[in-house]
Scaffold this active site. Structure first.
Site, mmCIF file in Angstrom:
data_model
loop_
_atom_site.group_PDB
_atom_site.id
_atom_site.type_symbol
_atom_site.label_atom_id
_atom_site.label_comp_id
_atom_site.label_asym_id
_atom_site.label_seq_id
_atom_site.Cartn_x
_atom_site.Cartn_y
_atom_site.Cartn_z
ATOM 1 N N ASN A 18 -27.776 35.801 19.385
ATOM 2 C CA ASN A 18 -28.274 36.803 20.322
ATOM 3 C C ASN A 18 -27.391 38.035 20.140
ATOM 4 O O ASN A 18 -26.289 38.104 20.680
ATOM 5 C CB ASN A 18 -28.179 36.244 21.748
ATOM 6 C CG ASN A 18 -28.784 37.191 22.776
ATOM 7 O OD1 ASN A 18 -29.226 38.291 22.452
ATOM 8 N ND2 ASN A 18 -28.784 36.763 24.024
ATOM 9 N N GLU A 75 -32.930 29.136 27.542
ATOM 10 C CA GLU A 75 -33.580 29.972 26.527
ATOM 11 C C GLU A 75 -33.129 29.596 25.121
ATOM 12 O O GLU A 75 -33.909 29.610 24.177
ATOM 13 C CB GLU A 75 -33.275 31.445 26.810
ATOM 14 C CG GLU A 75 -33.908 31.904 28.112
ATOM 15 C CD GLU A 75 -33.310 33.178 28.664
ATOM 16 O OE1 GLU A 75 -33.805 34.248 28.334
ATOM 17 O OE2 GLU A 75 -32.343 33.110 29.435
#
Ligand code: AMP
Length: 402
Positions: A7, A388
């Site tokens: 990320n 997630e």
């Protein structure tokens, strides 16, 4: 197979390495201050090796990725013996525009499409691309997968994503509702449907309440509306974002305070929401503490900020009951949704006219998957911790394995 999840932000890069047989995280970490002085914290999770934490130069995302891969494979801090043990990389990508309704294997065409979406995600998409390019260079031949924050919401009907502004803006610039936190809404809604016994035509309302907050209406597993819009600024108020306001306020404040459009936009993104109303903090814990401390001169404003937030969450849920023709379940997730009994109780109180009841004892539980439905409630209420990263890891594995 081990799957690395990346990320990438503009000056940071979060990572997790998953063992997909067990779906466990074997290592995780954060490279921060990329392009400044560089700082890496690497935490092996499963093999008892020590945590590494130190400043180290990272002028670009390439050095950050190199540092992460070095730690993942090092004798002292590592969890794999070589890079060949990492089968694929899954990247979180903010904005997929209208091009991506699901996760995809990254190739040149995907990179070009993510670049085309930069005007829609000007802060995040360039950083996401830097992470992708750095991984491609460091791990040639390893499949890279993009998982988009917007993808889950692509099933919204046209009337839900169209803004009532001149249609040419949609045609020329793709201005429409996109929605965000899609990976989280997708995960918790699927969990809720499972808890509902895979009921057909299920109607689930998911409340992702963290520092960023959004609500989604999910019909039979597909998103049909969500509160965030073209950007994450729309919807319920958040830590520092205003959420939906009368757009006329922008010109009004610009004139009165002598601010540029850019500066007003900055106020709405960074100085509004819970922080703006309370004057205390953007962190809900601080605001809850201030509200409960009658000696605090900002106590009233702190309580007001919480009331504004909770009322708006309830209002969105109510409106999505219209969207869905009722609701089978309401889900609370993310930092606040999972941890704040006061939020859940207040929202349930607002919705009592719709038959929503929660069990006050079960509601005291924090951060666990739990059914907090109260006696006589016509709607199930669940706390479902979001995950997630696991969704990104599962998508990555599924695409690589065809
Ligand atoms: P997230 O963006 O999902 O990490 O959520 C961050 C937000 O959740 C912050 O505003 C935190 O204050 C809030 N939060 C985390 N733990 C708690 C808690 N125990 N009580 C109230 N708010 C919390």
């Amino acid at each position: 197979m081990n799957v690395l999840i990346i990320n990438a932000g503009s000056s940071s890069l979060k990572y997790q390495l998953f063992d997909m047989e067990s779906e466990q995280i074997v290592a995780k970490g954060l490279a921060e201050r990329i392009g400044i002085d560089g700082h890496l914290k690497h935490t092996p999770v499963t093999n008892g090796k020590p945590v590494f934490e130190a400043n180290q130069p990272m002028p670009t995302h390439s050095e950050a990725i190199a540092a992460v891969l070095d730690k993942l494979t090092s004798a002292e801090y590592g969890v794999v013996s070589s890079l060949t043990e990492i089968g694929a990389v899954g990247h979180r990508v903010l904005h997929g525009g209208q091009k991506f309704s699901k996760s995809v294997l990254i190739d040149d065409a995907v990179i070009a499409a993510v670049e085309e979406c930069i005007p829609l995600g000007p802060l995040h998409n360039p950083a996401n691309l830097m992470g992708i390019r750095a991984c491609q260079a460091a791990m040639p031949g390893v499949p890279q997968i993009a998982v988009f924050d917007t993808a889950f919401h692509q099933t919204m009907p046209e009337f839900a994503y169209t803004y009532a502004i001149p249609y040419k803006y949609y045609e020329k610039y793709n201005i429409r509702r996109y929605g965000f936190h899609g990976t989280s809404h997708r995960y918790v809604s699927a969990e809720a449907i499972r808890l509902l016994g895979n009921k057909p035509n299920s109607r689930v309302i998911t409340c992702h309440c963290g520092n960023g907050a959004s609500i989604a209406a999910v019909k039979d597993g597909k998103c049909v509306d969500t509160s965030m819009g073209l950007t994450p600024l729309e919807g319920v108020p958040m830590g520092t974002r205003s959420g939906s306001i009368d757009p006329a306020i922008i010109e009004f404040v610009a004139n009165l305070e002598g601010l540029t459009r850019q500066e007003v936009f900055e106020v709405l993104n960074k100085k509004s929401g819970i922080l703006g109303v309370s004057g205390v903090s953007s962190d809900f814990r601080d605001v809850e503490a201030a509200a409960n401390d009658s000696e605090n001169p900002l106590s009233h404003r702190a309580q007001l900020a919480l009331d504004v937030f909770r009322y708006n969450v309830a209002k969105y849920i109510g409106s999505y009951m219209v969207t869905l023709g009722g609701a089978d379940a309401i889900v609370f997730t993310a930092g606040l949704g999972e941890n704040s009994p006061e939020l859940r109780q207040s929202v349930a109180d607002w919705l009592s006219g719709f038959g929503v009841r929660i069990d006050s004892e079960k509601n005291k539980l924090r951060g666990k998957l739990v059914d907090i439905t109260g006696e006589g409630s016509t709607v199930k209420v669940f706390i479902i911790p979001t995950n997630e990263e696991l969704v990104i890891a599962r998508d990555t594995k599924a695409i690589v394995e065809g």
